[in-house]
Motif scaffolding. Structure first.
Motif, PDB file in Angstrom:
ATOM      1  N   ASP A  70     -69.325 -14.842  -1.483  1.00 50.51           N
ATOM      2  CA  ASP A  70     -70.543 -14.025  -1.551  1.00 50.51           C
ATOM      3  C   ASP A  70     -70.578 -12.948  -0.469  1.00 50.51           C
ATOM      4  O   ASP A  70     -71.610 -12.699   0.141  1.00 50.51           O
ATOM      5  N   GLY A  71     -69.412 -12.359  -0.175  1.00 52.04           N
ATOM      6  CA  GLY A  71     -69.338 -11.261   0.777  1.00 52.04           C
ATOM      7  C   GLY A  71     -69.316 -11.654   2.241  1.00 52.04           C
ATOM      8  O   GLY A  71     -69.200 -10.807   3.110  1.00 52.04           O
ATOM      9  N   GLY A  72     -69.432 -12.943   2.553  1.00 52.98           N
ATOM     10  CA  GLY A  72     -69.423 -13.371   3.945  1.00 52.98           C
ATOM     11  C   GLY A  72     -68.228 -14.253   4.259  1.00 52.98           C
ATOM     12  O   GLY A  72     -67.685 -14.916   3.376  1.00 52.98           O
ATOM     13  N   ILE A  73     -67.813 -14.249   5.510  1.00 50.48           N
ATOM     14  CA  ILE A  73     -66.690 -15.084   5.938  1.00 50.48           C
ATOM     15  C   ILE A  73     -67.150 -16.536   6.021  1.00 50.48           C
ATOM     16  O   ILE A  73     -68.125 -16.854   6.688  1.00 50.48           O
ATOM     17  N   VAL A  74     -66.434 -17.388   5.321  1.00 49.06           N
ATOM     18  CA  VAL A  74     -66.742 -18.808   5.321  1.00 49.06           C
ATOM     19  C   VAL A  74     -65.806 -19.548   6.277  1.00 49.06           C
ATOM     20  O   VAL A  74     -66.237 -20.413   7.036  1.00 49.06           O
ATOM     21  N   TYR A  75     -64.528 -19.194   6.225  1.00 48.67           N
ATOM     22  CA  TYR A  75     -63.526 -19.787   7.122  1.00 48.67           C
ATOM     23  C   TYR A  75     -62.672 -18.663   7.686  1.00 48.67           C
ATOM     24  O   TYR A  75     -62.365 -17.697   6.983  1.00 48.67           O
ATOM     25  N   ARG A  76     -62.277 -18.802   8.959  1.00 47.83           N
ATOM     26  CA  ARG A  76     -61.445 -17.775   9.589  1.00 47.83           C
ATOM     27  C   ARG A  76     -60.482 -18.443  10.553  1.00 47.83           C
ATOM     28  O   ARG A  76     -60.858 -19.337  11.317  1.00 47.83           O
ATOM     29  N   ALA A  77     -59.240 -17.972  10.543  1.00 48.61           N
ATOM     30  CA  ALA A  77     -58.232 -18.407  11.513  1.00 48.61           C
ATOM     31  C   ALA A  77     -57.624 -17.161  12.128  1.00 48.61           C
ATOM     32  O   ALA A  77     -57.214 -16.256  11.406  1.00 48.61           O
ATOM     33  N   CYS A  78     -57.603 -17.093  13.451  1.00 45.02           N
ATOM     34  CA  CYS A  78     -57.052 -15.931  14.146  1.00 45.02           C
ATOM     35  C   CYS A  78     -55.962 -16.371  15.110  1.00 45.02           C
ATOM     36  O   CYS A  78     -55.953 -17.501  15.596  1.00 45.02           O
ATOM     37  N   PHE A  79     -55.052 -15.426  15.398  1.00 48.03           N
ATOM     38  CA  PHE A  79     -53.919 -15.704  16.285  1.00 48.03           C
ATOM     39  C   PHE A  79     -53.829 -14.638  17.360  1.00 48.03           C
ATOM     40  O   PHE A  79     -54.063 -13.459  17.106  1.00 48.03           O
ATOM     41  N   SER A  80     -53.482 -15.060  18.573  1.00 53.43           N
ATOM     42  CA  SER A  80     -53.260 -14.163  19.697  1.00 53.43           C
ATOM     43  C   SER A  80     -51.879 -14.446  20.291  1.00 53.43           C
ATOM     44  O   SER A  80     -51.642 -15.532  20.821  1.00 53.43           O
ATOM     45  N   SER A  89     -57.597 -19.520  16.916  1.00 56.75           N
ATOM     46  CA  SER A  89     -59.036 -19.742  16.801  1.00 56.75           C
ATOM     47  C   SER A  89     -59.291 -20.159  15.355  1.00 56.75           C
ATOM     48  O   SER A  89     -58.726 -19.573  14.428  1.00 56.75           O
ATOM     49  N   VAL A  90     -60.136 -21.178  15.156  1.00 64.10           N
ATOM     50  CA  VAL A  90     -60.448 -21.665  13.814  1.00 64.10           C
ATOM     51  C   VAL A  90     -61.964 -21.738  13.669  1.00 64.10           C
ATOM     52  O   VAL A  90     -62.613 -22.517  14.363  1.00 64.10           O
ATOM     53  N   TYR A  91     -62.507 -20.925  12.760  1.00 65.48           N
ATOM     54  CA  TYR A  91     -63.950 -20.875  12.539  1.00 65.48           C
ATOM     55  C   TYR A  91     -64.313 -21.540  11.214  1.00 65.48           C
ATOM     56  O   TYR A  91     -63.714 -21.250  10.182  1.00 65.48           O
ATOM     57  N   ASP A  92     -65.304 -22.425  11.262  1.00 66.48           N
ATOM     58  CA  ASP A  92     -65.831 -23.090  10.073  1.00 66.48           C
ATOM     59  C   ASP A  92     -67.259 -22.610   9.873  1.00 66.48           C
ATOM     60  O   ASP A  92     -68.124 -22.882  10.697  1.00 66.48           O
ATOM     61  N   GLY A  93     -67.492 -21.884   8.792  1.00 66.12           N
ATOM     62  CA  GLY A  93     -68.815 -21.327   8.567  1.00 66.12           C
ATOM     63  C   GLY A  93     -69.545 -21.915   7.378  1.00 66.12           C
ATOM     64  O   GLY A  93     -70.520 -21.346   6.906  1.00 66.12           O
ATOM     65  N   LYS A  94     -69.073 -23.039   6.868  1.00 58.71           N
ATOM     66  CA  LYS A  94     -69.705 -23.587   5.667  1.00 58.71           C
ATOM     67  C   LYS A  94     -69.997 -25.082   5.831  1.00 58.71           C
ATOM     68  O   LYS A  94     -69.080 -25.870   6.078  1.00 58.71           O
ATOM     69  N   PRO A  95     -71.263 -25.479   5.672  1.00 66.66           N
ATOM     70  CA  PRO A  95     -71.622 -26.902   5.790  1.00 66.66           C
ATOM     71  C   PRO A  95     -71.313 -27.666   4.499  1.00 66.66           C
ATOM     72  O   PRO A  95     -72.193 -27.995   3.720  1.00 66.66           O
ATOM     73  N   SER A 140     -50.548 -27.905  11.264  1.00 66.25           N
ATOM     74  CA  SER A 140     -51.928 -27.573  10.929  1.00 66.25           C
ATOM     75  C   SER A 140     -52.830 -27.910  12.104  1.00 66.25           C
ATOM     76  O   SER A 140     -52.579 -28.854  12.851  1.00 66.25           O
ATOM     77  N   ILE A 141     -53.857 -27.087  12.262  1.00 71.77           N
ATOM     78  CA  ILE A 141     -54.830 -27.261  13.334  1.00 71.77           C
ATOM     79  C   ILE A 141     -56.212 -27.325  12.690  1.00 71.77           C
ATOM     80  O   ILE A 141     -56.634 -26.374  12.030  1.00 71.77           O
ATOM     81  N   PHE A 142     -56.892 -28.434  12.889  1.00 71.75           N
ATOM     82  CA  PHE A 142     -58.182 -28.681  12.247  1.00 71.75           C
ATOM     83  C   PHE A 142     -59.344 -28.386  13.187  1.00 71.75           C
ATOM     84  O   PHE A 142     -59.335 -28.800  14.335  1.00 71.75           O
ATOM     85  N   ASN A 143     -60.359 -27.697  12.669  1.00 76.15           N
ATOM     86  CA  ASN A 143     -61.648 -27.583  13.342  1.00 76.15           C
ATOM     87  C   ASN A 143     -62.511 -28.652  12.682  1.00 76.15           C
ATOM     88  O   ASN A 143     -63.068 -28.436  11.616  1.00 76.15           O
ATOM     89  N   ALA A 144     -62.610 -29.798  13.312  1.00 77.58           N
ATOM     90  CA  ALA A 144     -63.332 -30.933  12.735  1.00 77.58           C
ATOM     91  C   ALA A 144     -64.729 -31.086  13.321  1.00 77.58           C
ATOM     92  O   ALA A 144     -65.335 -32.149  13.233  1.00 77.58           O
ATOM     93  N   ASP A 145     -65.261 -30.017  13.918  1.00 81.11           N
ATOM     94  CA  ASP A 145     -66.550 -30.105  14.594  1.00 81.11           C
ATOM     95  C   ASP A 145     -67.721 -29.554  13.792  1.00 81.11           C
ATOM     96  O   ASP A 145     -68.818 -29.413  14.316  1.00 81.11           O
ATOM     97  N   GLY A 146     -67.509 -29.214  12.531  1.00 81.57           N
ATOM     98  CA  GLY A 146     -68.619 -28.850  11.663  1.00 81.57           C
ATOM     99  C   GLY A 146     -68.892 -27.367  11.530  1.00 81.57           C
ATOM    100  O   GLY A 146     -68.321 -26.532  12.222  1.00 81.57           O
ATOM    101  N   ALA A 147     -69.790 -27.096  10.618  1.00 84.49           N
ATOM    102  CA  ALA A 147     -70.145 -25.712  10.286  1.00 84.49           C
ATOM    103  C   ALA A 147     -70.755 -24.984  11.478  1.00 84.49           C
ATOM    104  O   ALA A 147     -71.473 -25.568  12.280  1.00 84.49           O
ATOM    105  N   GLY A 148     -70.430 -23.703  11.572  1.00 84.08           N
ATOM    106  CA  GLY A 148     -70.964 -22.859  12.632  1.00 84.08           C
ATOM    107  C   GLY A 148     -70.196 -22.951  13.933  1.00 84.08           C
ATOM    108  O   GLY A 148     -70.623 -22.390  14.942  1.00 84.08           O
ATOM    109  N   THR A 149     -69.042 -23.632  13.924  1.00 85.80           N
ATOM    110  CA  THR A 149     -68.280 -23.785  15.165  1.00 85.80           C
ATOM    111  C   THR A 149     -66.986 -22.987  15.117  1.00 85.80           C
ATOM    112  O   THR A 149     -66.386 -22.806  14.066  1.00 85.80           O
ATOM    113  N   ASP A 150     -66.579 -22.510  16.264  1.00 89.66           N
ATOM    114  CA  ASP A 150     -65.304 -21.843  16.467  1.00 89.66           C
ATOM    115  C   ASP A 150     -64.538 -22.704  17.462  1.00 89.66           C
ATOM    116  O   ASP A 150     -65.062 -22.988  18.547  1.00 89.66           O
ATOM    117  N   ARG A 151     -63.352 -23.127  17.112  1.00 91.45           N
ATOM    118  CA  ARG A 151     -62.558 -24.006  17.977  1.00 91.45           C
ATOM    119  C   ARG A 151     -61.202 -23.378  18.236  1.00 91.45           C
ATOM    120  O   ARG A 151     -60.743 -22.513  17.494  1.00 91.45           O
TER     121      ARG A 151
END
Length: 147
Positions: free
Chosen positions: A57-67, A74-80, A97-108
């Motif tokens: 729906d036009g918004g980022i739900v999940y994001r993974a970034c690399f530096s 960085s692993v962002y979870d935007g969906k509950p 694989s790297i899991f963000n297991a801390d729930g929606a709205g978190t960046d790990r």
């Protein structure tokens, strides 16, 4: 002399054993390096060069970034939805694989140590930390960068 019935039976048994062995090897090798991202925040100190995203729906739900400096993810979870955001990555013969297991709205975040100046491929997926699995068909396209 062996008749067709015996050959079919031998072929069926051999095929079943081969499939079982292949499945076992595939499951053992599929895990790679499985880790959980942490709340350590280096977002102000790290320049995120490439990101893989899943949008709804036009918004980022999940994001993974690399530096590349320091090999940070960085692993962002935007969906509950009860699932975890997951970075699925490959560098040469290494993968994991790297899991963000801390729930929606978190960046790990997770720091890795890769060989310098080689190509890394990664994507963001959904999965489940408790079973250490990625849900089939949920991954973004692959994104590549140098380490």
């Amino acid at each position: 002399m062996i008749n067709n019935h015996h050959l079919k039976r031998i072929s069926t048994v051999a095929g079943t054993l081969s499939a079982a062995l292949l499945l076992t090897v595939t499951q053992a090798n599929a895990a790679g390096e499985v880790e959980r991202a942490t709340a350590t925040d280096f977002s102000n100190e790290v320049e995120w060069v490439k990101c893989a995203t899943k949008q709804e729906d036009g918004g980022i739900v999940y994001r993974a970034c690399f530096s590349p400096p320091g090999d940070w993810f960085s692993v962002y979870d935007g969906k509950p939805d009860g699932s975890s955001a997951v970075v699925d990555w490959e560098v040469g013969s290494r993968f994991g694989s790297i899991f963000n297991a801390d729930g929606a709205g978190t960046d790990r975040y997770k720091n890795k140590d890769f060989t310098e100046s080689v190509t890394i491929r990664f994507r963001v997926c959904t999965g489940h930390w408790d079973t250490k699995t990625i849900t089939a068909g949920t991954c973004s396209g692959w994104v590549s960068n140098l380490t």
